[in-house]
Design a protein around this motif. Structure first.
Motif, PDB file in Angstrom:
ATOM      1  N   ALA A 320       0.825  -1.215   0.000  1.00 37.78           N
ATOM      2  CA  ALA A 320       0.000   0.000   0.000  1.00 37.78           C
ATOM      3  C   ALA A 320       0.858   1.263   0.000  1.00 37.78           C
ATOM      4  O   ALA A 320       0.318   2.370  -0.086  1.00 37.78           O
ATOM      5  CB  ALA A 320      -0.917   0.009   1.220  1.00 37.78           C
ATOM      6  N   LYS A 321       2.183   1.108   0.065  1.00 39.78           N
ATOM      7  CA  LYS A 321       3.046   2.278   0.211  1.00 39.78           C
ATOM      8  C   LYS A 321       4.219   2.300  -0.764  1.00 39.78           C
ATOM      9  O   LYS A 321       5.366   2.511  -0.371  1.00 39.78           O
ATOM     10  CB  LYS A 321       3.573   2.353   1.646  1.00 39.78           C
ATOM     11  CG  LYS A 321       2.496   2.497   2.707  1.00 39.78           C
ATOM     12  CD  LYS A 321       3.088   2.507   4.111  1.00 39.78           C
ATOM     13  CE  LYS A 321       2.013   2.675   5.176  1.00 39.78           C
ATOM     14  NZ  LYS A 321       2.579   2.660   6.552  1.00 39.78           N
ATOM     15  N   PRO A 322       3.969   2.096  -2.046  1.00 38.71           N
ATOM     16  CA  PRO A 322       5.093   2.194  -2.987  1.00 38.71           C
ATOM     17  C   PRO A 322       5.572   3.632  -3.101  1.00 38.71           C
ATOM     18  O   PRO A 322       4.767   4.559  -3.218  1.00 38.71           O
ATOM     19  CB  PRO A 322       4.479   1.721  -4.306  1.00 38.71           C
ATOM     20  CG  PRO A 322       3.026   2.050  -4.178  1.00 38.71           C
ATOM     21  CD  PRO A 322       2.692   1.836  -2.723  1.00 38.71           C
ATOM     22  N   VAL A 323       6.860   3.820  -3.053  1.00 40.95           N
ATOM     23  CA  VAL A 323       7.406   5.175  -3.118  1.00 40.95           C
ATOM     24  C   VAL A 323       8.776   5.107  -3.780  1.00 40.95           C
ATOM     25  O   VAL A 323       9.496   4.109  -3.676  1.00 40.95           O
ATOM     26  CB  VAL A 323       7.499   5.801  -1.704  1.00 40.95           C
ATOM     27  CG1 VAL A 323       8.513   5.078  -0.843  1.00 40.95           C
ATOM     28  CG2 VAL A 323       7.788   7.286  -1.765  1.00 40.95           C
ATOM     29  N   ALA A 324       9.133   6.162  -4.484  1.00 43.45           N
ATOM     30  CA  ALA A 324      10.435   6.229  -5.133  1.00 43.45           C
ATOM     31  C   ALA A 324      11.510   6.593  -4.118  1.00 43.45           C
ATOM     32  O   ALA A 324      11.245   7.276  -3.120  1.00 43.45           O
ATOM     33  CB  ALA A 324      10.403   7.257  -6.252  1.00 43.45           C
ATOM     34  N   THR A 325      12.711   6.135  -4.376  1.00 42.12           N
ATOM     35  CA  THR A 325      13.860   6.497  -3.555  1.00 42.12           C
ATOM     36  C   THR A 325      14.791   7.385  -4.375  1.00 42.12           C
ATOM     37  O   THR A 325      14.642   7.521  -5.595  1.00 42.12           O
ATOM     38  CB  THR A 325      14.637   5.250  -3.107  1.00 42.12           C
ATOM     39  OG1 THR A 325      15.188   4.602  -4.276  1.00 42.12           O
ATOM     40  CG2 THR A 325      13.735   4.273  -2.362  1.00 42.12           C
ATOM     41  N   SER A 326      15.781   7.956  -3.707  1.00 37.42           N
ATOM     42  CA  SER A 326      16.759   8.776  -4.424  1.00 37.42           C
ATOM     43  C   SER A 326      17.533   7.923  -5.425  1.00 37.42           C
ATOM     44  O   SER A 326      17.902   8.398  -6.505  1.00 37.42           O
ATOM     45  CB  SER A 326      17.715   9.437  -3.435  1.00 37.42           C
ATOM     46  OG  SER A 326      18.428   8.464  -2.673  1.00 37.42           O
ATOM     47  N   ALA A 327      17.769   6.653  -5.083  1.00 39.90           N
ATOM     48  CA  ALA A 327      18.475   5.757  -6.002  1.00 39.90           C
ATOM     49  C   ALA A 327      17.651   5.490  -7.257  1.00 39.90           C
ATOM     50  O   ALA A 327      18.195   5.406  -8.369  1.00 39.90           O
ATOM     51  CB  ALA A 327      18.791   4.437  -5.291  1.00 39.90           C
ATOM     52  N   ASP A 328      16.348   5.363  -7.095  1.00 37.89           N
ATOM     53  CA  ASP A 328      15.470   5.175  -8.263  1.00 37.89           C
ATOM     54  C   ASP A 328      15.546   6.375  -9.198  1.00 37.89           C
ATOM     55  O   ASP A 328      15.640   6.230 -10.425  1.00 37.89           O
ATOM     56  CB  ASP A 328      14.016   4.995  -7.807  1.00 37.89           C
ATOM     57  CG  ASP A 328      13.781   3.706  -7.041  1.00 37.89           C
ATOM     58  OD1 ASP A 328      14.451   2.705  -7.327  1.00 37.89           O
ATOM     59  OD2 ASP A 328      12.905   3.725  -6.152  1.00 37.89           O
ATOM     60  N   VAL A 329      15.478   7.548  -8.627  1.00 37.73           N
ATOM     61  CA  VAL A 329      15.526   8.775  -9.431  1.00 37.73           C
ATOM     62  C   VAL A 329      16.869   8.887 -10.151  1.00 37.73           C
ATOM     63  O   VAL A 329      16.930   9.247 -11.333  1.00 37.73           O
ATOM     64  CB  VAL A 329      15.265  10.012  -8.552  1.00 37.73           C
ATOM     65  CG1 VAL A 329      15.466  11.299  -9.359  1.00 37.73           C
ATOM     66  CG2 VAL A 329      13.849   9.972  -7.984  1.00 37.73           C
ATOM     67  N   ASP A 330      17.944   8.553  -9.453  1.00 38.66           N
ATOM     68  CA  ASP A 330      19.270   8.588 -10.076  1.00 38.66           C
ATOM     69  C   ASP A 330      19.344   7.649 -11.276  1.00 38.66           C
ATOM     70  O   ASP A 330      19.955   7.972 -12.301  1.00 38.66           O
ATOM     71  CB  ASP A 330      20.348   8.203  -9.057  1.00 38.66           C
ATOM     72  CG  ASP A 330      20.605   9.296  -8.027  1.00 38.66           C
ATOM     73  OD1 ASP A 330      20.235  10.458  -8.292  1.00 38.66           O
ATOM     74  OD2 ASP A 330      21.173   8.989  -6.963  1.00 38.66           O
ATOM     75  N   TYR A 331      18.734   6.481 -11.157  1.00 39.03           N
ATOM     76  CA  TYR A 331      18.732   5.503 -12.242  1.00 39.03           C
ATOM     77  C   TYR A 331      18.045   6.087 -13.480  1.00 39.03           C
ATOM     78  O   TYR A 331      18.563   5.981 -14.600  1.00 39.03           O
ATOM     79  CB  TYR A 331      18.026   4.229 -11.791  1.00 39.03           C
ATOM     80  CG  TYR A 331      17.828   3.198 -12.878  1.00 39.03           C
ATOM     81  CD1 TYR A 331      18.811   2.231 -13.129  1.00 39.03           C
ATOM     82  CD2 TYR A 331      16.678   3.180 -13.669  1.00 39.03           C
ATOM     83  CE1 TYR A 331      18.645   1.283 -14.126  1.00 39.03           C
ATOM     84  CE2 TYR A 331      16.502   2.237 -14.669  1.00 39.03           C
ATOM     85  CZ  TYR A 331      17.488   1.289 -14.893  1.00 39.03           C
ATOM     86  OH  TYR A 331      17.315   0.358 -15.884  1.00 39.03           O
ATOM     87  N   ILE A 332      16.871   6.704 -13.285  1.00 37.95           N
ATOM     88  CA  ILE A 332      16.148   7.291 -14.411  1.00 37.95           C
ATOM     89  C   ILE A 332      16.962   8.417 -15.036  1.00 37.95           C
ATOM     90  O   ILE A 332      17.091   8.506 -16.271  1.00 37.95           O
ATOM     91  CB  ILE A 332      14.767   7.821 -13.955  1.00 37.95           C
ATOM     92  CG1 ILE A 332      13.885   6.687 -13.441  1.00 37.95           C
ATOM     93  CG2 ILE A 332      14.091   8.581 -15.088  1.00 37.95           C
ATOM     94  CD1 ILE A 332      13.433   5.713 -14.472  1.00 37.95           C
ATOM     95  N   LEU A 333      17.501   9.288 -14.209  1.00 39.23           N
ATOM     96  CA  LEU A 333      18.285  10.412 -14.727  1.00 39.23           C
ATOM     97  C   LEU A 333      19.498   9.923 -15.513  1.00 39.23           C
ATOM     98  O   LEU A 333      19.800  10.450 -16.597  1.00 39.23           O
ATOM     99  CB  LEU A 333      18.740  11.312 -13.575  1.00 39.23           C
ATOM    100  CG  LEU A 333      17.671  12.160 -12.896  1.00 39.23           C
ATOM    101  CD1 LEU A 333      18.245  12.871 -11.680  1.00 39.23           C
ATOM    102  CD2 LEU A 333      17.080  13.173 -13.879  1.00 39.23           C
ATOM    103  N   GLU A 334      20.189   8.924 -15.001  1.00 36.46           N
ATOM    104  CA  GLU A 334      21.386   8.405 -15.662  1.00 36.46           C
ATOM    105  C   GLU A 334      21.058   7.891 -17.069  1.00 36.46           C
ATOM    106  O   GLU A 334      21.754   8.205 -18.044  1.00 36.46           O
ATOM    107  CB  GLU A 334      21.999   7.287 -14.827  1.00 36.46           C
ATOM    108  CG  GLU A 334      23.216   6.633 -15.473  1.00 36.46           C
ATOM    109  CD  GLU A 334      23.736   5.437 -14.689  1.00 36.46           C
ATOM    110  OE1 GLU A 334      24.638   4.747 -15.213  1.00 36.46           O
ATOM    111  OE2 GLU A 334      23.236   5.191 -13.574  1.00 36.46           O
TER     112      GLU A 334
END
Length: 587
Positions: A320-334
């Protein structure tokens, strides 16, 4: 029928609102019972409810949260055949999905589903030949699914110069060129709302914020419906049904465990995150498709922003609580920045969201774990217990096929043959008359003193129901009631009109500020403050429609502000466990 304080008069046939919800709960809990009870209000459950109701079956659907609150509002928002599945030689799955894409584009939801071009950058000349074969097969399967009628343009090959002309943002220095191909995009939560509303228009009973707490059984273990709790009042009810279908997505196992501990479907939750950046952050006229070492990455244009994603990682936290992490965002940006001239920075990001895919769990040896990228996207339907069917897997694009299979399975061969599915050519709410109204867009813009873009915005969200919104605006002006002119844009979000907030309450079942900002007027996705700065104005429109007093308005704003604060804190963490620890309630 009495007109609301905002001049909006609900259409009895399809409107979702408080009165409709109360009537639905009363009807579902009477002694007569249902033919089909659907558990789960995402795209799969909504599609099942529509399929069953369209067959003339007494149908009910319950959802423990808001419509599309889970996976179905946090997808990539694509209607696609799954180009990468061709490289897994899964031709049947791709053909099925492309057939459904064609139906949505042309007949069932043309107001919501839009053809979308993508560029596939090619690093080497030898890539062009095998990629062209793959995309060519994609086009051929689409034509076959549409019986020879072309629903989107076929592939186009571009050199480095042509690629740069369509997408100046792409770094073409290391490219041999690109292939342009087409898929489609959709506002996922709006699709769900239109499915539920269309089902209601065909006689289905629908109630959100209604949790299944157990199943009703006879002495032989036959499931005869469900015990539910109305989460708005705490009232406990019993809904009797000849057949029940569990379409709870990542909650599939939790729901089926209420009926039996003897097995059923096993579901693997896989997290996918997306970031959102303004249109000016990427200079391109088309979307971009990238293959990564794990999956694929889409850079998808919408009128005012880009959606970029996705990831594909196993999720072992609270579903019930899926949330993005800073590592996830870094992966997309990279991965996005690997092909862009001007890198996207964190300062460019105006939105981040995360969702969970309910993937079928394969049978593994004891102690082994499945990699989510290897799990099939195909769906499975099974009998969990007598009278209880469960469905899981699949994807948004093929929701209609999944729904047909689930209802067929629940009915059994003989009844399914006697009551076949009729949804293949059934227009959703807003679809019928949409194309004709598009031809009138210029006239509407002139008469209203609006830009063509504003009329197009309404048409692409409400289809032919745009006329009903315009009538509501005019009625409010004549009566001189309500919190201001409904034809005026929201101060903090001028791309949306005030009437859209009111319509969300009177016709789309919104019961809270969060419902509006996250799944109707979707500022949660495209504002750095997730729409919090518009909370006062939105609440002022909602309050008279829902009977909120000042205390309730304050409570709504406080709850949403807390949500915004907690998600921001979660997204600063590096791991899923640390991120989830910040969340006090479901996303």
């Amino acid at each position: 029928m009495q007109t609301s304080p905002n001049g909006l008069q609900p259409t009895p046939a399809t409107a979702l609102n408080g009165a409709q919800r109360s009537a639905a709960l009363e009807a579902m809990s009477n002694a007569e019972g249902l033919d089909i009870l659907v558990v789960g209000g995402g795209v799969t459950g909504a599609g099942i409810a529509l399929d069953a109701a369209a067959r003339g079956l007494r149908t009910g659907i319950v959802e423990m949260g808001d419509w599309a609150q889970g996976t179905s509002s946090y997808s990539s928002k694509l209607v696609h055949g799954g180009l990468r599945y061709l490289y897994q030689l899964n031709f049947a799955l791709v053909h099925e999905a492309l057939t459904e894409r064609g139906r949505l584009l042309t007949t069932t939801a043309p107001h919501l589903v839009k053809a979308q071009p993508f560029l596939w950058p090619l690093k080497h000349h030898y890539e062009r030949s095998y990629s062209a074969v793959g995309v060519g097969m994609y086009d051929a399967l689409a034509l076959a699914g549409a019986r020879g009628h072309k629903t989107v343009p076929i592939q186009q090959h571009l050199g480095r110069k042509g690629t740069a002309a369509l997408a100046p943002a792409l770094d073409v220095s290391g490219l041999a060129g690109a292939i342009r191909f087409y898929d489609a995009r959709v506002d996922d939560s709006r699709l769900v709302l239109d499915l539920v509303r269309t089902a209601v228009g065909l006689g289905a009973h629908a109630a959100s914020r209604t949790r299944v707490t157990g199943f009703l059984k006879d002495g032989r273990g036959q499931v005869l419906g469900a015990a539910v709790t109305d989460l708005t009042t705490g009232e406990e009810l019993e809904i009797h049904a000849k057949r029940t279908i569990n379409a709870a997505g990542v909650w599939t196992e939790d729901v089926q465990d209420l009926a039996t501990k003897d097995g059923g479907l096993k579901v693997l939750a896989s997290k996918g995150i997306h970031i959102v950046v303004p249109r000016e952050a990427i200079d391109a006229e088309t979307g971009i498709f990238l293959r990564t070492e794990k999956s694929v990455l889409f850079i998808i244009p919408w009128p005012e922003y880009w959606v970029i994603g996705t990831t594909d990682t196993p999720w072992d936290q609270d579903v019930a609580k899926p949330v993005a992490t800073s590592a996830d965002v870094d992966y997309i940006l990279e991965h996005a920045n690997s092909v862009l001239n001007r890198p996207i920075s964190r300062q460019d990001i105006i939105g981040v969201y995360a969702g969970l895919r309910p993937l079928l769990q394969p049978k593994l040896k004891p102690g082994a774990k499945a990699a989510s990228t290897k799990v099939s996207r195909e769906h499975t339907v099974t009998r969990v217990a007598p009278g209880l069917t469960a469905i899981a897997g699949g994807k948004l694009t093929t929701y209609r096929v999944m729904a047909e299979d689930a209802v067929d399975h629940a009915l059994g061969e003989a009844l399914a043959h006697a009551h076949p599915s009729v949804t293949a050519d059934l227009p959703l709410v807003g679809a019928e008359g949409y194309h004709e109204l598009v031809d009138e867009a210029g006239r509407i813009a002139r008469e209203r003193g609006w830009t063509l873009a504003r009329v197009t915005h309404l048409l692409d969200r409400y289809g032919s129901e745009t006329l009903d919104l315009l009538a509501a605006i005019d009625a409010a002006k004549e009566q001189g009631t309500g919190p201001g002119d409904l034809d005026q844009p929201l101060e903090g979000a001028p791309e949306y009109l005030r009437v859209e907030v009111a319509w969300a309450v009177t016709h789309e079942g919104a019961l809270s500020l969060e419902d509006v900002l996250t799944r109707r007027v979707r500022l949660d996705l495209c504002r750095r403050d997730r729409g919090l700065s518009s909370a006062d104005e939105v609440c002022a429109i909602m309050a008279p429609l829902l009977g909120w007093d000042e205390a309730e308005v304050a409570a709504q704003k406080k709850a949403y502000a807390q949500r915004v604060e907690e998600i921001a804190a979660a997204e600063a963490e590096a791991t899923d466990a640390a991120a989830v620890a910040h969340l006090s309630k479901p996303i």
